[in-house]
Design an enzyme around this catalytic site. Structure first.
Site, PDB file in Angstrom:
ATOM      1  N   ALA A  86       0.814  -1.213   0.000  1.00 21.23           N
ATOM      2  CA  ALA A  86       0.000   0.000   0.000  1.00 21.23           C
ATOM      3  C   ALA A  86       0.853   1.271   0.000  1.00 21.23           C
ATOM      4  CB  ALA A  86      -0.955   0.004   1.197  1.00 21.23           C
ATOM      5  N   THR A  87       2.029   1.200   0.584  1.00 23.55           N
ATOM      6  CA  THR A  87       2.906   2.383   0.566  1.00 23.55           C
ATOM      7  C   THR A  87       3.216   2.760  -0.880  1.00 23.55           C
ATOM      8  OG1 THR A  87       3.910   1.782   2.678  1.00 23.55           O
ATOM      9  CG2 THR A  87       5.157   3.294   1.276  1.00 23.55           C
TER      10      THR A  87
ATOM     11  N   ASN B 141      -6.005   2.962  10.435  1.00 22.26           N
ATOM     12  CA  ASN B 141      -5.172   1.899  10.983  1.00 22.26           C
ATOM     13  C   ASN B 141      -4.970   1.992  12.486  1.00 22.26           C
ATOM     14  OD1 ASN B 141      -3.739   4.186   9.606  1.00 22.26           O
ATOM     15  ND2 ASN B 141      -2.037   3.410  10.823  1.00 22.26           N
TER      16      ASN B 141
ATOM     17  N   GLN C   7      -6.525  -1.142   5.248  1.00 16.48           N
ATOM     18  CA  GLN C   7      -7.164  -1.799   6.399  1.00 16.48           C
ATOM     19  C   GLN C   7      -8.570  -2.277   6.072  1.00 16.48           C
ATOM     20  OE1 GLN C   7      -5.755  -2.470   9.333  1.00 16.48           O
ATOM     21  NE2 GLN C   7      -3.908  -1.232   9.206  1.00 16.48           N
TER      22      GLN C   7
ATOM     23  N   ALA D 167      -1.754  -6.909   0.920  1.00 14.52           N
ATOM     24  CA  ALA D 167      -2.153  -8.275   1.282  1.00 14.52           C
ATOM     25  C   ALA D 167      -1.912  -8.605   2.752  1.00 14.52           C
ATOM     26  CB  ALA D 167      -1.394  -9.278   0.410  1.00 14.52           C
ATOM     27  N   HIS D 168      -0.886  -7.981   3.354  1.00 11.94           N
ATOM     28  CA  HIS D 168      -0.451  -8.500   4.656  1.00 11.94           C
ATOM     29  C   HIS D 168      -1.300  -8.058   5.847  1.00 11.94           C
ATOM     30  CE1 HIS D 168       1.880  -5.103   6.601  1.00 11.94           C
ATOM     31  NE2 HIS D 168       1.848  -4.631   5.372  1.00 11.94           N
TER      32      HIS D 168
ATOM     33  N   THR E  29       9.259  -7.297 -12.935  1.00  6.48           N
ATOM     34  CA  THR E  29       8.728  -8.652 -13.088  1.00  6.48           C
ATOM     35  C   THR E  29       7.719  -8.957 -11.992  1.00  6.48           C
ATOM     36  OG1 THR E  29      10.792  -9.362 -14.090  1.00  6.48           O
ATOM     37  CG2 THR E  29       9.383 -11.096 -13.188  1.00  6.48           C
TER      38      THR E  29
ATOM     39  N   CYS F  82       3.773   2.280  12.706  1.00  9.68           N
ATOM     40  CA  CYS F  82       4.770   2.854  11.813  1.00  9.68           C
ATOM     41  C   CYS F  82       5.516   3.993  12.472  1.00  9.68           C
ATOM     42  CB  CYS F  82       4.108   3.337  10.530  1.00  9.68           C
ATOM     43  SG  CYS F  82       3.187   2.018   9.757  1.00  9.68           S
TER      44      CYS F  82
END
Ligand SMILES: *Cc1c(COP(=O)(O)O)cnc(C)c1O
Length: 388
Positions: A74-75, A154, A182, A203-204, A243, A329
């Protein structure tokens, strides 16, 4: 296994779901081809796997597969959205609107653009963490090119009124970006109904692997132009070269597929755990709920505690539970959370705050244990205080 603290920091990251890992594994050693290799089966099979994930993500957002651009998270998606729009539309205008409680991955690209001459309006939030739509209305200018408002916060979990914001932006022909790191998999998202033009995903936070995310980029009504921030082989329709990371993309798709399918029951489970925790903690005096009481993520509980030192509180909780104070963060710095100060909190209350991020794998027993330990820690810290 040794007694590790109970994990309640699911807004920082989540464990990879076993089903997600199982889907990923063949793509490391067996199906390792480059999805861009068009001359042999190694490429075709990974191309097919990437296509499937793209379709899952598109379906989850009510978008089309061509509108999904894979990124490292997302960053990167936020950077591509904000800087990409600024660079593509600067001749139209150089004014951007965002919100004080955004993630640093939105605020910092905006600050960077300021150094290039762009003007940024940072909207305040109300006491409950929601933006005031009248403030947004007042902030619009004839040279506004972009509005960036997150879907779910978040730290305090509040859900911003995306449908209304989308409407206001569309009426004025202004691009609307939303950081949904989120929110994906946790709440229903629909880029048509919400009139969103750009949406950042990762995804995380939803039981997928780290290092993979995506940016939704609207192709029709209107077609959004983006200046690429990474140049090279022209992958992802020229918007993001590099890639494709097939195993991570497969995991992302699987994670979102599971989350969307189980959303309703999972949210029930999380709401039940959160309410249980809140009911027990709120028996104590001087405990404040941060963020809107109902307009929030099911798994989020963020509280401020009066009459205790924030650092001492965290230290007392650490052996039993893994939680955050303020944003993960910014937890390396000792500045109070910019989100909590934006709610109008004093420094003490902003410091003495705990973010519980309840997740898929937490149990009622864990929540009971956490509540009990939290209460005794607060009581003993307050007692020590009155003694000195
Ligand atoms: C975690 C998070 C990010 C950063 O996502 P990465 O994939 O880790 O780069 C951005 N915005 C919000 C709201 C987040 O919660």
């Amino acid at each position: 296994m040794s007694h590790r603290p109970i994990y309640l920091d699911n807004h920082a990251t989540t464990p990879v779901d076993e089903r997600v890992l199982a889907a990923m594994l063949p793509y490391f050693t067996e199906h390792f081809g480059n999805p861009s290799s068009i001359n042999h089966v190694y490429g075709w099979e990974t191309e097919a796997a990437v296509k499937k994930s793209r379709e899952i993500l598109a379906t989850a957002l009510n978008a089309t597969p061509e509108e999904i651009v894979f990124t490292s998270g997302a960053t990167e998606a936020n950077n591509l959205a904000i800087k990409g729009v600024a660079e593509a539309y600067f001749q139209k205008g150089q004014h951007i609107i965002t919100v004080a409680t955004e993630h640093s991955a939105v605020l910092d690209p905006c600050k960077y653009l300021q150094t290039l001459g762009f003007e940024i309006t940072i909207l305040p939030v109300q006491k409950d963490g929601l933006i005031d739509l009248n403030e947004l209305e007042k902030a619009f200018r004839s040279d506004t090119i972009l509005v960036s408002v997150m879907a779910a916060n978040n730290e305090i979990g509040v859900l911003q009124p995306l449908v209304k914001i989308g409407e206001m932006c569309r009426e004025r022909g202004i691009i609307f970006h939303s950081d949904a790191a989120q929110a994906i998999g946790k709440i229903p998202l629909d880029v048509q109904a919400m009139q969103i033009d750009l949406m950042s995903l990762t995804a995380h936070k939803v039981y997928g692997p780290k290092g993979i995310g995506a940016l939704y980029v609207r192709r029709r009504n209107p077609r959004v132009q983006l200046a690429p921030q990474q140049h090279g082989g022209g992958h992802e329709r020229g918007m993001r070269s590099g890639t494709l990371y097939t195993p991570q993309i497969v995991g992302f798709g699987k994670a979102v597929e599971i989350a969307v399918q189980t959303q309703a029951t999972e949210n029930q489970h999380l709401t039940q755990l959160r309410q249980r925790l809140w009911e027990q903690l709120s028996v104590l005096e001087g405990i404040h709920l941060n963020g809107h009481p109902t307009q929030r993520l099911a798994g989020n509980l963020n509280i401020s505690v009066e009459g205790v030192d924030g650092a001492a509180l965290l230290l007392g909780l650490q052996p039993i539970m893994a939680v955050s104070s303020g944003s993960a963060c910014s937890s390396t710095t000792t500045a109070p959370s910019h989100v909590l100060t934006a709610l109008g909190h004093s420094e003490q209350l902003a410091y003495a705050s705990v973010r519980f991020g309840i997740g898929r794998f937490n149990t009622v027993e864990e929540i009971e244990r956490v509540a009990e330990h939290m209460i005794s820690t607060i009581q003993s810290l307050r007692k020590q205080r009155t003694l000195v």
